[in-house]
Enzyme design. Structure first.
Site, PDB file in Angstrom:
ATOM      1  N   HIS A 291       0.825  -1.205   0.000  1.00 41.98           N
ATOM      2  CA  HIS A 291       0.000   0.000   0.000  1.00 41.98           C
ATOM      3  C   HIS A 291       0.862   1.259   0.000  1.00 41.98           C
ATOM      4  O   HIS A 291       1.981   1.266   0.533  1.00 41.98           O
ATOM      5  CB  HIS A 291      -0.861   0.074   1.271  1.00 41.98           C
ATOM      6  CG  HIS A 291      -1.841  -1.028   1.438  1.00 41.98           C
ATOM      7  ND1 HIS A 291      -3.004  -1.112   0.714  1.00 41.98           N
ATOM      8  CD2 HIS A 291      -1.864  -2.081   2.288  1.00 41.98           C
ATOM      9  CE1 HIS A 291      -3.688  -2.177   1.102  1.00 41.98           C
ATOM     10  NE2 HIS A 291      -3.018  -2.780   2.058  1.00 41.98           N
TER      11      HIS A 291
ATOM     12  N   THR B  37      -9.811   5.406   5.015  1.00 45.72           N
ATOM     13  CA  THR B  37      -9.456   4.415   4.007  1.00 45.72           C
ATOM     14  C   THR B  37     -10.428   3.239   3.977  1.00 45.72           C
ATOM     15  O   THR B  37     -10.258   2.322   3.172  1.00 45.72           O
ATOM     16  CB  THR B  37      -8.029   3.894   4.256  1.00 45.72           C
ATOM     17  OG1 THR B  37      -7.938   3.361   5.577  1.00 45.72           O
ATOM     18  CG2 THR B  37      -7.019   5.011   4.082  1.00 45.72           C
TER      19      THR B  37
ATOM     20  N   TYR C 151     -16.196  -5.703  10.352  1.00 45.14           N
ATOM     21  CA  TYR C 151     -15.395  -5.338   9.177  1.00 45.14           C
ATOM     22  C   TYR C 151     -15.352  -3.819   9.018  1.00 45.14           C
ATOM     23  O   TYR C 151     -16.384  -3.156   8.994  1.00 45.14           O
ATOM     24  CB  TYR C 151     -15.967  -5.969   7.900  1.00 45.14           C
ATOM     25  CG  TYR C 151     -15.309  -5.418   6.655  1.00 45.14           C
ATOM     26  CD1 TYR C 151     -14.050  -5.869   6.262  1.00 45.14           C
ATOM     27  CD2 TYR C 151     -15.909  -4.413   5.894  1.00 45.14           C
ATOM     28  CE1 TYR C 151     -13.415  -5.339   5.142  1.00 45.14           C
ATOM     29  CE2 TYR C 151     -15.278  -3.879   4.775  1.00 45.14           C
ATOM     30  CZ  TYR C 151     -14.048  -4.340   4.406  1.00 45.14           C
ATOM     31  OH  TYR C 151     -13.422  -3.808   3.307  1.00 45.14           O
TER      32      TYR C 151
ATOM     33  N   ARG D 105      -8.171  -7.186   7.107  1.00 44.27           N
ATOM     34  CA  ARG D 105      -7.744  -8.515   6.665  1.00 44.27           C
ATOM     35  C   ARG D 105      -8.068  -9.517   7.764  1.00 44.27           C
ATOM     36  O   ARG D 105      -7.227  -9.837   8.603  1.00 44.27           O
ATOM     37  CB  ARG D 105      -6.250  -8.531   6.358  1.00 44.27           C
ATOM     38  CG  ARG D 105      -5.749  -7.320   5.607  1.00 44.27           C
ATOM     39  CD  ARG D 105      -6.120  -7.328   4.133  1.00 44.27           C
ATOM     40  NE  ARG D 105      -5.502  -6.173   3.524  1.00 44.27           N
ATOM     41  CZ  ARG D 105      -6.147  -5.041   3.237  1.00 44.27           C
ATOM     42  NH1 ARG D 105      -7.436  -4.932   3.505  1.00 44.27           N
ATOM     43  NH2 ARG D 105      -5.524  -4.017   2.688  1.00 44.27           N
TER      44      ARG D 105
ATOM     45  N   GLY E  18     -11.105   0.960  -2.736  1.00 48.26           N
ATOM     46  CA  GLY E  18     -11.420   2.379  -2.789  1.00 48.26           C
ATOM     47  C   GLY E  18     -11.862   2.776  -4.189  1.00 48.26           C
ATOM     48  O   GLY E  18     -11.119   2.621  -5.162  1.00 48.26           O
TER      49      GLY E  18
END
Length: 418
Positions: free
Chosen positions: A303, A330, A354, A374, A390
């Site tokens: 990332h 994010t 989540y 994750r 995104g």
């Protein structure tokens, strides 16, 4: 840590890994649970329930302050829907929507470079803990069961295309849409954590069983931390490429990531938003960005990453900072209010844990909330994975679907069937 969780001797637990330290917090003395319609406090063998109004962050902060914690920390999780109150999205909730669950442990086991420290346990329990830790050494890693992450009953590509149309019409700049992958078998969550952690490079990791939910995850970033010096930190990660395909392929993906206008725009607007959020709760002039657009490897992906910090203003608490920074930019969208509204409309199911956070709360006022992405989740109704991407105006639905597959690759190869 996985062996302690699997031992079934300590009731509910939260295991949390910070850099250089692991803590297994278990056998709750009490808990604070919040859903959209009720606050429940369990303490000293007595459970009380009452309606609540206002800010969920301040409600939880006040509830913890009511308890005689005796210097103990609280551990638990807050769900994505926790954000609905600060971002005007409560119309999407029902009275039983879970928002947060924190517990205060009787037993804590800490492991760091200095060794093992146990608090709250009886001498017999402490001996059992040492024996379990010793017995876990050298045990072969478990064997995983394959998971097909390309199955998608949620019509993800069509939902992405719809969001791109909304973005191009000027409704908002960015949204993170996700998809759920249900598993056709029950999962051994501690074993999955052990195998997954051996193959991941997270910023933080966690393993928990709390209130009927089991989960394990390898967090790529902090949502928020407030240390004892009142420094507020967040770590926005936005912009993704695959990782772990070999040196040549990884280097090529890294170069592509650093040169891709879509990924750079996505990251820059995320950092800009995080900076504004920290500035809103910080002493003026103390907000700063460091490591701008560094590349950080997180398991099966890499990332673009930055760090944003500021000093918490005297009239603000750690929970105020968390409320402003939550959910992570994010994992939601920009502007946040419109992005979160899009998530509630366009994501296929309630998110729950989540894109929420696993939290550790200190009686000194310090707090840490790590982003849940994750991860694997399991309740009595089944087990599942979830991942998102995104979406901005330049997004292509087929590429965003591939990104979810890349992210699922941080967990799916390591799922161990019960």
């Amino acid at each position: 840590m996985a062996s302690l969780a699997a031992a079934e001797r300590f009731g509910e637990y939260v295991m949390y890994e910070q850099p250089g330290e692991w803590v297994f917090a278990a056998d709750p003395l009490g808990s604070v649970e919040l859903d959209a319609g009720e606050l429940r406090i369990d303490w000293s063998g007595r459970t009380t329930a009452r309606a609540w109004t206002g800010s969920p962050a301040r409600v939880i902060d006040a509830a913890l302050a009511e308890l005689a914690l005796g210097g103990r920390k609280a551990y638990g999780w807050i769900g994505f829907e926790f954000c609905a109150y600060s971002l005007a999205a409560t119309k999407y909730l029902n009275q039983r929507t879970p928002l947060a669950h924190l517990m205060i442990p009787r037993i804590e086991v800490r492991i760091d470079a200095s060794g093992v420290r146990i608090s709250g346990a009886t001498p017999s329990e402490a001996c059992d803990i040492h024996d379990l830790i010793a017995a876990s050494q050298g045990v072969p890693l478990p064997v995983s069961t394959p998971v097909d992450v390309r199955i998608d009953p949620t019509d993800y590509a069509a939902r992405v295309a719809g969001a791109v149309a909304e973005i191009r019409s000027g409704a908002y700049q960015k949204v993170i849409l996700s998809r759920k992958v249900s598993l056709p078998f029950a999962v051994d969550v501690p074993a999955t954590y052990r195998l997954g952690r051996a193959n991941n490079t997270p910023a933080r990791s966690f393993l928990l069983r709390l209130g009927g939910l089991e989960a394990a995850g390898f967090s790529p970033e902090l949502v928020a931390s407030v240390d004892d010096d009142r420094v507020v930190t967040t770590e926005p990660l936005a912009g993704t490429r695959a990782f772990g395909l070999g040196v040549e392929a990884d280097d090529a993906a890294r170069a592509d990531l650093l040169a891709d206008p879509k990924e750079i725009v996505e990251h820059a607007i995320s950092v800009q938003t995080s900076f504004a959020e920290i500035a809103a709760v910080a002493v003026p002039g103390t907000s700063a960005v460091s490591d701008f657009m560094a590349v950080r490897e997180r398991g099966s992906v890499q990332h673009l990453a930055s760090t944003v910090r500021g000093t918490l203003a005297p009239d603000r608490t750690a929970w105020d900072a968390l409320e402003v920074l939550f959910p992570s930019v994010t994992a939601s969208g920009i502007p946040k209010r419109a992005g979160v509204d899009s998530v509630f409309r366009n994501d296929h199911d309630p998110r729950g844990l989540y894109s929420g956070a696993v939290v550790c709360v200190s009686p000194t006022g310090a707090l840490e909330a790590t982003l849940v992405l994750r991860a694997i989740y399991q309740t009595g109704e089944g087990a599942w994975l979830r991942a998102g991407a995104g979406i901005v105006g330049q997004s292509r639905p087929e590429r965003e679907f591939e990104e979810t597959c890349e992210k699922l690759g941080s967990v799916a190869p390591y799922v161990v069937e019960a």
